[in-house]
Design a protein around this motif. Structure first.
Motif, mmCIF file in Angstrom:
data_model
loop_
_atom_site.group_PDB
_atom_site.id
_atom_site.type_symbol
_atom_site.label_atom_id
_atom_site.label_comp_id
_atom_site.label_asym_id
_atom_site.label_seq_id
_atom_site.Cartn_x
_atom_site.Cartn_y
_atom_site.Cartn_z
ATOM 1 N N LEU A 85 0.686 -1.147 -0.057
ATOM 2 C CA LEU A 85 0.037 -0.008 0.190
ATOM 3 C C LEU A 85 0.813 1.360 0.077
ATOM 4 O O LEU A 85 0.617 2.341 -0.733
ATOM 5 C CB LEU A 85 -0.984 -0.103 1.302
ATOM 6 N N LYS A 86 1.938 1.327 1.053
ATOM 7 C CA LYS A 86 2.851 2.413 0.803
ATOM 8 C C LYS A 86 3.462 2.783 -0.582
ATOM 9 O O LYS A 86 3.441 3.893 -0.798
ATOM 10 C CB LYS A 86 3.907 1.957 2.065
ATOM 11 N N LYS A 87 3.882 1.523 -1.282
ATOM 12 C CA LYS A 87 4.353 1.775 -2.614
ATOM 13 C C LYS A 87 3.111 2.168 -3.675
ATOM 14 O O LYS A 87 3.491 2.857 -4.464
ATOM 15 C CB LYS A 87 5.110 0.482 -2.942
ATOM 16 N N TYR A 88 1.898 1.854 -3.345
ATOM 17 C CA TYR A 88 1.202 2.235 -4.460
ATOM 18 C C TYR A 88 0.700 3.563 -4.139
ATOM 19 O O TYR A 88 0.602 4.253 -5.232
ATOM 20 C CB TYR A 88 -0.245 1.438 -3.883
ATOM 21 N N LEU A 89 0.563 4.042 -2.979
ATOM 22 C CA LEU A 89 0.514 5.604 -2.721
ATOM 23 C C LEU A 89 1.736 6.570 -3.090
ATOM 24 O O LEU A 89 1.451 7.537 -3.565
ATOM 25 C CB LEU A 89 0.533 5.851 -1.120
ATOM 26 N N LYS A 90 2.762 5.948 -3.286
ATOM 27 C CA LYS A 90 3.886 6.706 -3.844
ATOM 28 C C LYS A 90 4.056 6.746 -5.276
ATOM 29 O O LYS A 90 4.319 7.690 -5.706
ATOM 30 C CB LYS A 90 5.255 6.251 -2.845
#
Length: 392
Positions: A85-90
């Motif tokens: 999720l963190k990578k998706y948002l970034k």
């Protein structure tokens, strides 16, 4: 134009040839491919030196909790989901492909931050319906899978027959479901070793007709029956069983081989390298592709089984189990003979008859070439699925 794409799998992608070819193809087509995977445990790697594309970014997630039980595995999966999720948002990819059930937990988190135009695709390699499952845990996981998949925009399955069954348990239109068989690319050139004939030169002879069974060495593939069939074939035949060993099943099979004095007719090779796998295929005369009626996937393996498509790539005629799925497939692609795979004598009889029937044998090889070039290849499968649903 946003050509960033996430491929997410809670597991080892090396064993899913469709995922490997898809990653390479998307990379070649100019997509920025990010492959998220669980960091591998120590194991004998069937897929050494495997490429997912020159520019593909492989992001491995190291599990925090090392104990192996349901609770800790689930917690690691949740950590993995938040990590993705963190990578998706970034990174903000437009297309995200979630492979198999566990990746749907990532999709569920992503959904709360999904932007207009983002494309969620669920690619399922294997599933079963609740009524066919025995344990409470399996039944619960099945229900969770159907619930979480409801947040997907599109669905990809190895066969459309499986897609139709899955669709019955969702509220989505069948028009959002697609088929993608586990086929090789048309121009795929495998690396073939010369280790087998060198190491087993007193066992493997160019004069012998080699019959192979490649894939998982475990239950539900009629491997015991294949071994016992060697009692009814002559000494000019050699059966090679190779692949990844599941549990202690190889030891169980070795006992059967010893008990029946079949050591000169059966060569059992566990955890083989990929180049030896292709060497076996290259030198085989016939392939065996059997699936016992163990689960839903095993009932729908025609055209999508990985061993099936390996035989097809090398144009090796094959024997398959006699069930409704293979019978239906045979009407369109006459590239195998059917056999009662639970009967060793029937297996032996069909091995001998197909090898000796040159007209039928050569017809199958010709039909395999036509089927592979026209439809049973990666490019055709991609054009009829991902080509229609990926967004930029």
């Amino acid at each position: 134009m946003n050509k960033k794409i996430f491929l997410i799998l809670w597991g080892n992608p090396d064993f899913y040839q469709t995922l490997v070819f898809l990653s390479k193809y998307l990379d070649k087509e100019g997509y920025n491919v990010y492959l998220f995977r669980k960091a591998p445990d120590k194991y004998n790697d069937l897929s050494k030196n495997l490429s997912f594309g020159k520019s593909c970014k492989i992001i491995k997630f190291n599990t925090y909790l090392k104990k192996k039980n349901f609770f800790f595995n689930f917690l690691n999966l949740i950590f993995f989901s938040f990590f993705c999720l963190k990578k998706y948002l970034k990174i903000k990819p437009k297309n995200i492909i979630f492979f198999n059930y566990n990746a749907l937990y990532c999709q569920f988190l992503f959904y709360f931050f999904k932007k207009k135009g983002d494309n969620f695709i669920y690619h399922n390699f294997d599933f079963n319906i609740s009524k066919n499952l025995k344990s409470y845990k399996e039944k619960l996981n099945s229900k969770i899978e159907f619930f979480l998949s409801g947040f997907s925009d599109f669905y990809i399955f190895p066969t459309f027959e499986r897609a139709k069954i899955f669709n019955k348990y969702t509220n989505k239109s069948i028009k959002f479901f697609y088929e993608f068989k586990n086929c090789f690319p048309r121009n795929y050139k495998p690396i073939v070793s010369k280790k087998l004939f060198s190491k087993y030169r007193n066992f493997v002879s160019k004069k012998k007709k080699i019959i192979c069974h490649l894939g998982s060495i475990g239950p539900s593939h009629n491997i015991k029956q294949i071994i016992l069939s060697a009692k009814y074939i002559n000494n000019n035949f050699l059966i090679i069983i190779g692949g990844i060993s599941l549990g202690n099943y190889v030891e169980y099979l070795e006992e059967i081989i010893d008990k029946n004095n079949l050591n000169k007719k059966i060569l059992l090779l566990k955890n083989i390298d990929r180049d030896i796998w292709f060497e076996i295929l290259s030198n085989s005369n016939l392939g065996l592709c059997f699936y016992e009626n163990h689960n839903l996937s095993h009932r729908h393996m025609a055209g999508t089984s990985q061993k099936f498509n390996n035989y097809l790539l090398f144009k090796k005629p094959m024997l398959v189990n006699d069930n409704v799925d293979f019978k239906k497939f045979k009407k369109k692609h006459d590239i195998f003979n059917l056999v009662k795979s639970d009967d060793p004598m029937s297996i032996a009889k069909n091995i001998t008859s197909l090898i000796n029937d040159k007209r039928r044998y050569n017809k199958i090889k010709k039909n395999m070439m036509n089927s592979f070039n026209n439809e049973l290849n990666f490019e055709f499968q991609f054009f009829n699925s991902y080509k229609k649903i990926l967004t930029c």
